[in-house]
Design an enzyme around this catalytic site. Structure first.
Site, PDB file in Angstrom:
ATOM      1  CB  THR A   1      -0.954  -0.008   1.212  1.00 16.04           C
ATOM      2  OG1 THR A   1      -1.914  -1.057   1.045  1.00 16.04           O
ATOM      3  CG2 THR A   1      -1.685   1.319   1.344  1.00 16.04           C
TER       4      THR A   1
ATOM      5  CG  ASN B   1      -6.078  -8.006  -5.997  1.00 12.75           C
ATOM      6  OD1 ASN B   1      -6.145  -7.326  -7.018  1.00 12.75           O
ATOM      7  ND2 ASN B   1      -6.878  -7.805  -4.972  1.00 12.75           N
TER       8      ASN B   1
ATOM      9  CD  GLN C   1      -1.666 -11.184  -4.796  1.00 10.23           C
ATOM     10  OE1 GLN C   1      -1.246 -12.332  -4.839  1.00 10.23           O
ATOM     11  NE2 GLN C   1      -2.211 -10.671  -3.703  1.00 10.23           N
TER      12      GLN C   1
ATOM     13  CB  SER D   1       3.831  -6.467  -0.075  1.00  5.16           C
ATOM     14  OG  SER D   1       3.501  -6.450   1.295  1.00  5.16           O
TER      15      SER D   1
ATOM     16  CG  HIS E   1       2.198  -9.529   3.930  1.00  2.00           C
ATOM     17  ND1 HIS E   1       0.946 -10.065   3.822  1.00  2.00           N
ATOM     18  CD2 HIS E   1       2.117  -8.256   3.488  1.00  2.00           C
ATOM     19  CE1 HIS E   1       0.120  -9.151   3.327  1.00  2.00           C
ATOM     20  NE2 HIS E   1       0.806  -8.048   3.120  1.00  2.00           N
TER      21      HIS E   1
ATOM     22  CB  THR F   1      13.952   4.386  12.385  1.00  2.60           C
ATOM     23  OG1 THR F   1      14.276   5.639  12.993  1.00  2.60           O
ATOM     24  CG2 THR F   1      15.015   3.353  12.743  1.00  2.60           C
TER      25      THR F   1
ATOM     26  CB  CYS G   1      -7.654  -4.486   0.860  1.00  2.00           C
ATOM     27  SG  CYS G   1      -5.897  -4.667   1.168  1.00  2.00           S
TER      28      CYS G   1
END
Length: 383
Positions: free
Chosen positions: A70, A149, A178, A198, A200, A236, A323
């Site tokens: 995102t 997706n 994806q 991403s 995960h 950070t 989502c």
């Protein structure tokens, strides 16, 4: 238990968790600090960046760490918009993009940008010609996902990139969330300027991602502060999750490359069996679709009801994208493909991982049949 919701998130590799724990425990310094602990963290960050760059066949300076898909999509789209608004305020995307792309574009429309949402065909695939027809003198960005997706359709990224070479002022963003680690895509050869990943989604940890930014592409940062990440993403860095992400990407590329043919066989077998069940319609195209996604709809049964019924057999699937699943709205992707609203409201997504084997096919299909028959009996009894 059989987990079949890998497009929503994947189970982290044990080696990935071990890397995270080791770095978080022993190398917890801030990589911007000048002392020894900070310098150790900075070296690990640099090594992770170099490893990911090698895997993507890009330069380390082109790898920007984010918190996930995102943020990456928002940084790519809004970063281009704010940076290049004096040159143009027109963006092109498709009607089936992830909410993080669609909503980012809608937000820009509130600030005076114009967005063209190019339609897709009945397979959920966009036409290169339609994208070219939508180009204008003030177009600054084209954003197209690699793999949808919901239904798994693969977009013609290489062909779009080749076409856009004729329009050097137009930047090309690809949402690769994806597709990353599952489908090969050479970013340089495909003429991609910006590419989102991403962790995960490929057996890494939530909270880490990558935005590839081609050398020479200028973006306005969304986050101001300490000027980390080539001054494009302040804050950070999550060093432990980033190191774990680099390992996850390497392992995933290896495992999905080894299992690609098997996943295609499993997908085809499941689709073939589902197509024989009365009341089920399959929406994932057999050709030009990712090996890990199967999408279908159920006549007369609400999708959320089916998800919970299947869960009783310890099998986990989803409705639309994670989502959007809690909104209980029809699938926008299916509507864009021309599927009637009643079908689009009753859709189910199976998303596989490298762990699935061909002997799982009858187990999966029989569980679906059992759950569907049970719910149809219940539905008839309530009438």
């Amino acid at each position: 238990m059989m987990y079949l919701d890998n497009s929503a998130t994947t189970k982290p590799f044990p080696e990935v968790l071990q890397s995270f724990i080791k770095v978080a425990t022993h190398y917890f310094g801030n990589p911007s600090s000048l002392h020894g602990l900070g310098m150790q963290a900075e070296r690990l960050l640099t090594q992770a960046r170099e490893q990911i760059a090698r895997l993507l066949e890009v330069k380390p300076s082109e790898v920007i760490f984010t918190s996930g898909g995102t943020e990456g999509n928002n940084l790519a789209i809004k970063g281009v918009a704010w940076q290049h608004q004096q040159r143009g305020r027109h963006i092109i995307t498709t009607a089936i993009e992830h909410p993080s792309v669609i909503e980012a574009c809608k937000q820009l429309e509130q600030f005076g940008f114009q967005v063209t949402y190019v339609p897709v065909d009945e397979r959920g695939i966009v036409s290169v010609a339609h994208i070219e027809q939508a180009l204008r003198d003030d177009t600054i960005l084209v954003s197209v996902m690699h793999v949808n997706n919901e239904v798994g359709s693969i977009q013609p990224i290489e062909q779009i990139g080749a076409m856009l070479k004729k329009y050097p002022k137009v930047l090309f963003h690809v949402d690769g969330v994806q597709g990353a680690a599952k489908l090969p895509l050479h970013l340089k050869r495909a003429n991609v300027d910006l590419y989102t990943m991403s962790a995960h989604k490929f057996h890494g940890l939530k909270g880490a991602g990558v935005l590839y930014v081609r050398e020479g592409v200028r973006l306005s940062p969304l986050l101001s502060g300490g000027e980390q990440e080539m001054q494009l993403r302040s804050g950070t860095e999550n060093v432990a999750a980033i190191v774990a992400m680099a390992k996850a990407l390497r392992l995933s590329i290896e495992k999905y490359r080894e299992s690609y043919a098997r996943l295609v066989e499993i997908k085809r077998a499941i689709i073939g069996r589902l197509q024989t069940i009365e009341g089920i319609s399959v929406h994932t195209p057999l050709e030009q679709s990712a090996p890990h996604i199967i999408h279908f709809s159920l006549e007369g049964i609400k999708s959320e009801t089916f998800v919970h019924e299947l869960e009783k057999q310890h099998m986990y699937v989803s409705t639309t994208s994670a989502c959007s699943s809690r909104k209980k709205a029809p699938s926008k992707t299916l509507l864009a493909m021309g599927i009637e609203k009643t079908r689009a409201e009753r859709s189910i997504r199976i998303s596989l991982s490298y762990e699935q084997q061909i002997e799982h096919v009858p187990i999966i299909v029989e569980a679906i049949e059992k759950a569907y028959e049970r719910l149809k009996i219940v539905a008839r009894g309530t009438k």
